[in-house]
Design a protein around this motif. Structure first.
Motif, short mmCIF file in Angstrom:
data_model
loop_
_atom_site.label_atom_id
_atom_site.label_comp_id
_atom_site.label_asym_id
_atom_site.label_seq_id
_atom_site.Cartn_x
_atom_site.Cartn_y
_atom_site.Cartn_z
N GLY A 1 0.78 -1.23 0.00
CA GLY A 1 0.00 0.00 0.00
C GLY A 1 0.81 1.28 0.00
N LYS A 2 2.14 1.18 -0.21
CA LYS A 2 2.99 2.38 -0.20
C LYS A 2 3.29 2.83 -1.62
CE LYS A 2 5.07 0.51 3.99
NZ LYS A 2 6.23 -0.21 4.53
N ASP A 3 3.28 4.14 -1.83
CA ASP A 3 3.62 4.69 -3.14
C ASP A 3 5.12 4.61 -3.37
OD1 ASP A 3 0.96 5.29 -3.45
OD2 ASP A 3 1.17 7.38 -2.86
N VAL A 4 5.51 4.42 -4.63
CA VAL A 4 6.92 4.25 -4.99
C VAL A 4 7.22 5.09 -6.23
CG1 VAL A 4 8.68 2.61 -5.78
CG2 VAL A 4 7.02 1.92 -4.04
N GLY A 5 8.41 5.70 -6.27
CA GLY A 5 8.84 6.46 -7.44
C GLY A 5 9.96 5.75 -8.17
N VAL A 6 9.92 5.77 -9.49
CA VAL A 6 10.99 5.20 -10.32
C VAL A 6 11.80 6.35 -10.91
CG1 VAL A 6 11.55 3.80 -12.34
CG2 VAL A 6 9.61 3.17 -10.88
N ILE A 7 13.12 6.29 -10.73
CA ILE A 7 14.02 7.34 -11.23
C ILE A 7 15.12 6.68 -12.05
CG2 ILE A 7 15.58 9.22 -10.64
CD1 ILE A 7 14.11 9.51 -7.99
N SER A 8 15.28 7.10 -13.32
CA SER A 8 16.36 6.57 -14.15
C SER A 8 17.53 7.55 -14.14
CB SER A 8 15.88 6.32 -15.57
OG SER A 8 15.50 7.53 -16.18
N GLU A 9 18.58 7.22 -14.88
CA GLU A 9 19.78 8.06 -14.91
C GLU A 9 19.50 9.43 -15.51
OE1 GLU A 9 23.74 7.33 -14.19
OE2 GLU A 9 22.13 7.22 -12.73
N ALA A 10 18.70 9.46 -16.58
CA ALA A 10 18.43 10.72 -17.26
C ALA A 10 17.14 10.60 -18.05
CB ALA A 10 19.58 11.10 -18.18
N GLY A 11 16.37 11.69 -18.08
CA GLY A 11 15.16 11.69 -18.88
C GLY A 11 14.02 10.89 -18.27
N CYS A 12 13.22 10.28 -19.12
CA CYS A 12 12.00 9.60 -18.69
C CYS A 12 12.23 8.12 -18.39
CB CYS A 12 10.93 9.73 -19.77
SG CYS A 12 10.40 11.41 -20.07
N PRO A 13 11.80 7.65 -17.22
CA PRO A 13 11.92 6.23 -16.88
C PRO A 13 11.12 5.36 -17.85
CG PRO A 13 11.35 7.52 -14.94
CD PRO A 13 11.18 8.42 -16.13
N ALA A 14 11.62 4.15 -18.07
CA ALA A 14 10.94 3.12 -18.87
C ALA A 14 11.01 3.36 -20.38
CB ALA A 14 9.49 2.95 -18.43
N ILE A 15 11.69 4.42 -20.82
CA ILE A 15 11.90 4.65 -22.25
C ILE A 15 13.37 4.38 -22.54
CG2 ILE A 15 11.76 6.28 -24.16
CD1 ILE A 15 9.06 5.59 -22.99
N ALA A 16 13.65 3.29 -23.26
CA ALA A 16 15.03 2.85 -23.47
C ALA A 16 15.73 2.75 -22.13
CB ALA A 16 15.78 3.81 -24.40
N ASP A 17 15.06 2.11 -21.18
CA ASP A 17 15.48 2.15 -19.79
C ASP A 17 14.96 0.90 -19.07
OD1 ASP A 17 16.25 4.01 -17.33
OD2 ASP A 17 14.28 3.17 -16.87
N PRO A 18 15.76 0.33 -18.15
CA PRO A 18 15.31 -0.89 -17.45
C PRO A 18 14.06 -0.72 -16.61
CG PRO A 18 17.33 -0.01 -16.46
CD PRO A 18 17.12 0.72 -17.75
N GLY A 19 13.66 0.53 -16.34
CA GLY A 19 12.45 0.77 -15.57
C GLY A 19 11.21 0.14 -16.19
N ALA A 20 11.26 -0.13 -17.49
CA ALA A 20 10.11 -0.74 -18.17
C ALA A 20 9.76 -2.10 -17.58
CB ALA A 20 10.40 -0.88 -19.66
N ASP A 21 10.76 -2.80 -17.05
CA ASP A 21 10.51 -4.15 -16.50
C ASP A 21 9.61 -4.09 -15.28
OD1 ASP A 21 12.12 -5.57 -18.38
OD2 ASP A 21 13.91 -4.89 -17.33
N VAL A 22 9.86 -3.15 -14.40
CA VAL A 22 9.04 -3.06 -13.19
C VAL A 22 7.66 -2.49 -13.51
CG1 VAL A 22 9.71 -0.75 -12.38
CG2 VAL A 22 9.14 -2.51 -10.73
#
Length: 234
Positions: A83-104
């Protein structure tokens, strides 16, 4: 009730946050205690820029990068499932775009967890906007093959799509290999094909220029070791 997964864009280099990020993002960041990040040191530095008074040591960081095993993805979601909110932060720019954040994000969607992408800079879209190329039909293909023969074949295939489908082709390279890629584009693409070079997007040194391959052949740009997006169009 599950928490919400926020995708938090960051700057793409040293620049004023107010120039590229809306103030609402800071409101979201300040309310979070849990973060999934590509690099903890980079993320901590970014959060301090967002809020100088933030208590970094009270925050929880989990790492998600190219070395993270698929079996570890489930652990990243534990706070969300509690029930806790979570933030995803990548190295630069938008998470999950050409970025491993897409997996989560994929796992969160599968489990019915709410995903909220926040507004921020995308070098892919900003370079396309500035290129003058077709913005209704385009493809981002990521990195091209490293082996010269295979890379040459890939470039010719992308160029063919430019003409047969009127589709803008967008790709990237590791910054220290930018000039090598430029040379291979010039060697493999026809002189009249247009190439846009977009480097240091959103920074003071931003450079977005579109020329024919023939024109680039006469003078290569100074893009070595600079984050660059390459676009082929007509």
């Amino acid at each position: 009730m599950y928490g919400t997964l926020y995708l938090i864009p960051t700057t793409m280099g040293e620049c004023d946050l107010n120039r590229v990020l809306p103030s609402y993002n800071a409101t979201v960041v300040n309310a979070l205690q849990h973060f999934i990040v590509e690099d903890i040191r980079t993320a901590r530095r970014f959060l301090k820029k967002v809020n100088r008074e933030i208590d970094i040591d009270s925050l929880t960081f989990a790492t998600l990068n190219e070395q993270t095993r698929a079996t570890e993805f489930g652990d990243l979601l534990k706070p969300l499932l509690e029930g806790k909110d979570v933030g995803v932060i990548s190295e630069a720019g938008c998470p999950a775009i050409a970025d491993p954040g897409a997996d989560v994000v994929r796992l969160a969607q599968e489990k019915g967890i709410k995903v909220v992408p926040l507004v921020g800079p995308s070098s892919i879209l900003l370079s396309l906007m500035g290129s003058g190329f077709n913005g209704q039909n385009f493809a981002f293909v990521g990195y091209l093959p490293i082996e010269p023969h295979e890379r040459g074949k890939a470039l010719k295939m992308l160029e063919k799509k430019v003409y047969s489908e009127n589709q803008t082709q967008i790709f990237i390279e590791t910054p220290y290999r930018n000039l090598k890629l430029m040379e291979e584009i010039i060697r493999n693409c026809t002189p009249q094909t247009k190439l846009c070079i977009a480097a240091d997007i959103t920074l003071e040194s931003e450079y977005i220029v579109t020329k024919t391959v023939a024109a680039w052949k006469r003078q290569l740009p100074d893009i070595q070791k600079r984050p660059t997006i390459f676009l082929l169009g007509k």
